[in-house]
Design a protein around this motif. Structure first.
Motif, PDB file in Angstrom:
ATOM      1  N   MET A 129      75.016 102.018  88.064  1.00 44.03           N
ATOM      2  CA  MET A 129      75.761 101.618  89.254  1.00 44.03           C
ATOM      3  C   MET A 129      75.260 100.252  89.700  1.00 44.03           C
ATOM      4  O   MET A 129      74.091 100.106  90.065  1.00 44.03           O
ATOM      5  N   HIS A 130      76.139  99.264  89.665  1.00 41.88           N
ATOM      6  CA  HIS A 130      75.757  97.946  90.168  1.00 41.88           C
ATOM      7  C   HIS A 130      76.630  97.611  91.365  1.00 41.88           C
ATOM      8  O   HIS A 130      77.855  97.553  91.271  1.00 41.88           O
ATOM      9  N   ASP A 131      75.995  97.415  92.518  1.00 43.74           N
ATOM     10  CA  ASP A 131      76.672  96.976  93.729  1.00 43.74           C
ATOM     11  C   ASP A 131      75.935  95.758  94.238  1.00 43.74           C
ATOM     12  O   ASP A 131      74.866  95.880  94.843  1.00 43.74           O
ATOM     13  N   TYR A 132      76.492  94.599  93.992  1.00 50.93           N
ATOM     14  CA  TYR A 132      75.818  93.337  94.299  1.00 50.93           C
ATOM     15  C   TYR A 132      75.348  93.275  95.750  1.00 50.93           C
ATOM     16  O   TYR A 132      74.237  92.832  96.045  1.00 50.93           O
ATOM     17  N   LEU A 133      76.180  93.755  96.688  1.00 51.53           N
ATOM     18  CA  LEU A 133      75.880  93.598  98.109  1.00 51.53           C
ATOM     19  C   LEU A 133      74.928  94.656  98.654  1.00 51.53           C
ATOM     20  O   LEU A 133      74.395  94.500  99.755  1.00 51.53           O
ATOM     21  N   GLY A 134      74.737  95.755  97.950  1.00 49.44           N
ATOM     22  CA  GLY A 134      73.819  96.780  98.434  1.00 49.44           C
ATOM     23  C   GLY A 134      74.363  97.573  99.606  1.00 49.44           C
ATOM     24  O   GLY A 134      73.603  97.965 100.500  1.00 49.44           O
ATOM     25  N   HIS A 135      75.639  97.850  99.624  1.00 50.69           N
ATOM     26  CA  HIS A 135      76.253  98.563 100.735  1.00 50.69           C
ATOM     27  C   HIS A 135      75.856 100.047 100.751  1.00 50.69           C
ATOM     28  O   HIS A 135      75.493 100.617  99.727  1.00 50.69           O
ATOM     29  N   PRO A 136      75.991 100.694 101.912  1.00 55.38           N
ATOM     30  CA  PRO A 136      75.498 102.075 102.035  1.00 55.38           C
ATOM     31  C   PRO A 136      76.251 103.110 101.213  1.00 55.38           C
ATOM     32  O   PRO A 136      75.634 104.008 100.644  1.00 55.38           O
ATOM     33  N   PHE A 137      77.589 103.029 101.159  1.00 58.40           N
ATOM     34  CA  PHE A 137      78.304 104.156 100.559  1.00 58.40           C
ATOM     35  C   PHE A 137      78.168 104.196  99.041  1.00 58.40           C
ATOM     36  O   PHE A 137      78.210 105.260  98.430  1.00 58.40           O
ATOM     37  N   GLN A 138      77.978 103.044  98.405  1.00 57.38           N
ATOM     38  CA  GLN A 138      77.742 103.068  96.971  1.00 57.38           C
ATOM     39  C   GLN A 138      76.410 103.757  96.653  1.00 57.38           C
ATOM     40  O   GLN A 138      76.293 104.502  95.671  1.00 57.38           O
ATOM     41  N   ALA A 139      75.403 103.513  97.489  1.00 54.58           N
ATOM     42  CA  ALA A 139      74.113 104.175  97.289  1.00 54.58           C
ATOM     43  C   ALA A 139      74.248 105.679  97.494  1.00 54.58           C
ATOM     44  O   ALA A 139      73.609 106.473  96.788  1.00 54.58           O
ATOM     45  N   GLU A 140      75.084 106.092  98.444  1.00 52.43           N
ATOM     46  CA  GLU A 140      75.304 107.529  98.647  1.00 52.43           C
ATOM     47  C   GLU A 140      75.935 108.148  97.405  1.00 52.43           C
ATOM     48  O   GLU A 140      75.566 109.266  96.992  1.00 52.43           O
ATOM     49  N   LEU A 141      76.875 107.448  96.783  1.00 57.12           N
ATOM     50  CA  LEU A 141      77.494 107.956  95.565  1.00 57.12           C
ATOM     51  C   LEU A 141      76.459 108.098  94.458  1.00 57.12           C
ATOM     52  O   LEU A 141      76.427 109.106  93.734  1.00 57.12           O
ATOM     53  N   SER A 142      75.592 107.100  94.295  1.00 60.45           N
ATOM     54  CA  SER A 142      74.552 107.194  93.271  1.00 60.45           C
ATOM     55  C   SER A 142      73.658 108.409  93.508  1.00 60.45           C
ATOM     56  O   SER A 142      73.283 109.122  92.563  1.00 60.45           O
ATOM     57  N   ARG A 143      73.309 108.650  94.759  1.00 61.72           N
ATOM     58  CA  ARG A 143      72.456 109.811  95.077  1.00 61.72           C
ATOM     59  C   ARG A 143      73.153 111.121  94.711  1.00 61.72           C
ATOM     60  O   ARG A 143      72.536 112.041  94.160  1.00 61.72           O
ATOM     61  N   GLU A 144      74.440 111.210  95.029  1.00 63.56           N
ATOM     62  CA  GLU A 144      75.160 112.441  94.740  1.00 63.56           C
ATOM     63  C   GLU A 144      75.323 112.648  93.230  1.00 63.56           C
ATOM     64  O   GLU A 144      75.180 113.770  92.725  1.00 63.56           O
ATOM     65  N   LEU A 145      75.604 111.579  92.494  1.00 63.71           N
ATOM     66  CA  LEU A 145      75.723 111.708  91.043  1.00 63.71           C
ATOM     67  C   LEU A 145      74.396 112.134  90.423  1.00 63.71           C
ATOM     68  O   LEU A 145      74.362 112.955  89.495  1.00 63.71           O
ATOM     69  N   ALA A 146      73.287 111.592  90.928  1.00 62.78           N
ATOM     70  CA  ALA A 146      71.972 112.002  90.424  1.00 62.78           C
ATOM     71  C   ALA A 146      71.694 113.458  90.777  1.00 62.78           C
ATOM     72  O   ALA A 146      71.120 114.212  89.970  1.00 62.78           O
ATOM     73  N   ARG A 147      72.097 113.872  91.965  1.00 58.93           N
ATOM     74  CA  ARG A 147      71.895 115.276  92.367  1.00 58.93           C
ATOM     75  C   ARG A 147      72.639 116.219  91.439  1.00 58.93           C
ATOM     76  O   ARG A 147      72.184 117.351  91.186  1.00 58.93           O
ATOM     77  N   ARG A 148      73.749 115.756  90.872  1.00 59.08           N
ATOM     78  CA  ARG A 148      74.545 116.580  89.960  1.00 59.08           C
ATOM     79  C   ARG A 148      73.992 116.590  88.540  1.00 59.08           C
ATOM     80  O   ARG A 148      74.582 117.196  87.652  1.00 59.08           O
ATOM     81  N   GLY A 149      72.902 115.878  88.313  1.00 56.60           N
ATOM     82  CA  GLY A 149      72.272 115.913  87.009  1.00 56.60           C
ATOM     83  C   GLY A 149      72.452 114.685  86.163  1.00 56.60           C
ATOM     84  O   GLY A 149      71.894 114.592  85.062  1.00 56.60           O
ATOM     85  N   HIS A 150      73.208 113.701  86.630  1.00 52.70           N
ATOM     86  CA  HIS A 150      73.354 112.444  85.901  1.00 52.70           C
ATOM     87  C   HIS A 150      72.110 111.588  86.125  1.00 52.70           C
ATOM     88  O   HIS A 150      71.521 111.584  87.200  1.00 52.70           O
ATOM     89  N   CYS A 151      71.747 110.841  85.116  1.00 56.86           N
ATOM     90  CA  CYS A 151      70.639 109.886  85.245  1.00 56.86           C
ATOM     91  C   CYS A 151      71.239 108.571  85.739  1.00 56.86           C
ATOM     92  O   CYS A 151      72.027 107.939  85.029  1.00 56.86           O
ATOM     93  N   VAL A 152      70.871 108.167  86.945  1.00 57.13           N
ATOM     94  CA  VAL A 152      71.540 107.047  87.613  1.00 57.13           C
ATOM     95  C   VAL A 152      70.533 105.955  87.941  1.00 57.13           C
ATOM     96  O   VAL A 152      69.499 106.212  88.573  1.00 57.13           O
ATOM     97  N   ARG A 153      70.849 104.743  87.518  1.00 60.67           N
ATOM     98  CA  ARG A 153      70.092 103.565  87.948  1.00 60.67           C
ATOM     99  C   ARG A 153      71.004 102.741  88.855  1.00 60.67           C
ATOM    100  O   ARG A 153      72.060 102.290  88.429  1.00 60.67           O
ATOM    101  N   HIS A 154      70.582 102.562  90.095  1.00 64.73           N
ATOM    102  CA  HIS A 154      71.360 101.833  91.093  1.00 64.73           C
ATOM    103  C   HIS A 154      70.757 100.441  91.253  1.00 64.73           C
ATOM    104  O   HIS A 154      69.579 100.306  91.592  1.00 64.73           O
ATOM    105  N   VAL A 155      71.573  99.402  91.039  1.00 59.34           N
ATOM    106  CA  VAL A 155      71.080  98.023  91.035  1.00 59.34           C
ATOM    107  C   VAL A 155      71.855  97.212  92.079  1.00 59.34           C
ATOM    108  O   VAL A 155      73.077  97.346  92.203  1.00 59.34           O
ATOM    109  N   TYR A 156      71.136  96.363  92.805  1.00 59.31           N
ATOM    110  CA  TYR A 156      71.753  95.516  93.818  1.00 59.31           C
ATOM    111  C   TYR A 156      70.986  94.207  93.914  1.00 59.31           C
ATOM    112  O   TYR A 156      69.869  94.075  93.390  1.00 59.31           O
TER     113      TYR A 156
END
Length: 377
Positions: free
Chosen positions: A1-28
């Motif tokens: 997940m790359h979100d250049y601006l670092g907005h809140p809702f994209q980070a929430e999506l990354s957290r939820e995807l990781a909670r579901r078992g996906h390996c998520v790297r969030h970059v901003y």
């Protein structure tokens, strides 16, 4: 997940995807001056989540291109199955897409803003730059494996670029409700004005020539002239300069603050009587101000000087959560602001309507399911 601006809702999506078992790297991007979200891994987060802030280097010859190369390096090291990227300068987005293509990685373009929709100025060289941006943006969209558009007009634009309809999914933006709702309205900077019974207008977020800084100056002057209301503006960067100049000219009921730590944002919103948003007519078709969505969580009415065709304007009118006025009519803007101050029952109805909508529409579980269908088809 790359979100250049670092907005809140994209980070929430990354957290939820990781909670579901996906390996998520969030970059901003960690070195831009914008209001950013919860960008640290917390104790309750999945161990499948990592969050990395990448600086945009300041030495000669750097900039978005260098930043894109750095993100490309992270992609090569992490070797994900899929990359979703948005909110990026067009050259950054293009470099990330090309890195994915070289590595056989699925690339999803999360279209948050159409940069080529911004008309070039008449200055020498600007039209050529705009044409390069437009060509690059179109090429990146055409080369993407899928596109997530945040509103139907964005999807229309993508189809006009030649992307097949089956590769386009419309998923509207949201705000992280659990992080934005707040029982306390005790925001320290406004404590004195609130205790003395003054009503508070609040604008928070990016402020440039697209976001109506001139309207805010008019409103601040009107607060002084009427001896009613105080305008708080929480922002940084070029758009704030006009407000700083206005305050130097003696406007008393104008308070300027830098971006606040993310954990103080909910109480900041709750401290306001009216929350403000703005977007120019030119920018209104291909940009949806995400601040409006965050405002809805706060239970406060929204006054938005944005084109009526913008999705945020339509949402406010559909839900009854605020007033929408013509961004080119400062008199209407000021009149609407003080009409809201004069009617506490109306403000309460609007605030409750927005919050009820947010509780229905911003649940992360069904949103994440829709993204999973795009990311892992």
């Amino acid at each position: 997940m790359h979100d250049y601006l670092g907005h809140p809702f994209q980070a929430e999506l990354s957290r939820e995807l990781a909670r579901r078992g996906h390996c998520v790297r969030h970059v901003y991007c960690s070195t831009i001056t914008v209001g950013q979200g919860k960008l640290r891994v917390g104790e309750t987060d999945s161990d499948r989540l990592s969050i990395i802030g990448m600086p945009r280097q300041g030495h000669r010859g750097s900039g978005p291109g260098t930043y894109g190369q750095d993100v490309g390096g992270l992609i090569r090291d992490f070797a994900p199955h899929v990359v979703i990227s948005g909110n990026s300068p067009v050259p950054v987005q293009r470099h990330i897409q090309q890195t994915c293509a070289e590595r056989g990685i699925r690339f999803v373009y999360w279209l948050q803003d159409v940069y080529s929709a911004r008309a070039p100025s008449g200055e020498a060289g600007h039209h050529d730059e705009w044409e390069r941006t437009a060509r690059c943006e179109k090429a990146t969209l055409l080369s993407s494996d899928a596109v997530v558009a945040i509103a139907e007009p964005f999807a229309v634009f993508v189809r006009q670029c030649g992307v097949p309809s089956e590769n386009i999914t419309v998923i509207e933006n949201w705000a992280p409700l659990a992080e934005m709702e707040c029982d306390s309205d005790d925001w320290a900077p406004a404590r004195s004005d609130r205790s003395s019974g003054k009503h508070i207008f609040l604008y928070s977020g990016t402020l440039d020539d697209r976001h109506g800084a001139d309207l805010l100056v008019r409103l601040a002057k009107a607060c002084d002239a009427r001896n009613s209301g105080v305008l708080y503006v929480v922002s940084e960067g070029t758009g704030r300069l006009a407000l700083e100049r206005a305050r130097q000219l003696g406007i008393r009921r104008l308070q300027l603050y830098d971006f606040q730590p993310y954990d103080r944002v909910p109480s900041m919103f709750a401290a306001a009587d009216v929350l403000l948003a703005g977007l120019s007519t030119e920018a209104g078709q291909m940009s949806v101000p995400s601040k409006v969505l965050a405002y809805l969580c706060a239970g406060r009415p929204v006054l938005a000087a944005i084109p009526s065709t913008n999705r945020a304007a339509q949402l406010l009118e559909e839900t009854g959560a605020g007033l929408v006025v013509n961004p080119d009519d400062p008199d209407e803007y000021v009149a609407a602001a003080f009409a809201l101050l004069a009617d506490s029952a109306r403000r309460q109805r609007m605030g409750e309507a927005g919050q009820q909508y947010a509780r229905r529409a911003f649940a992360i579980e069904p949103i994440a399911t829709r993204f999973e269908e795009v990311l892992v088809p």
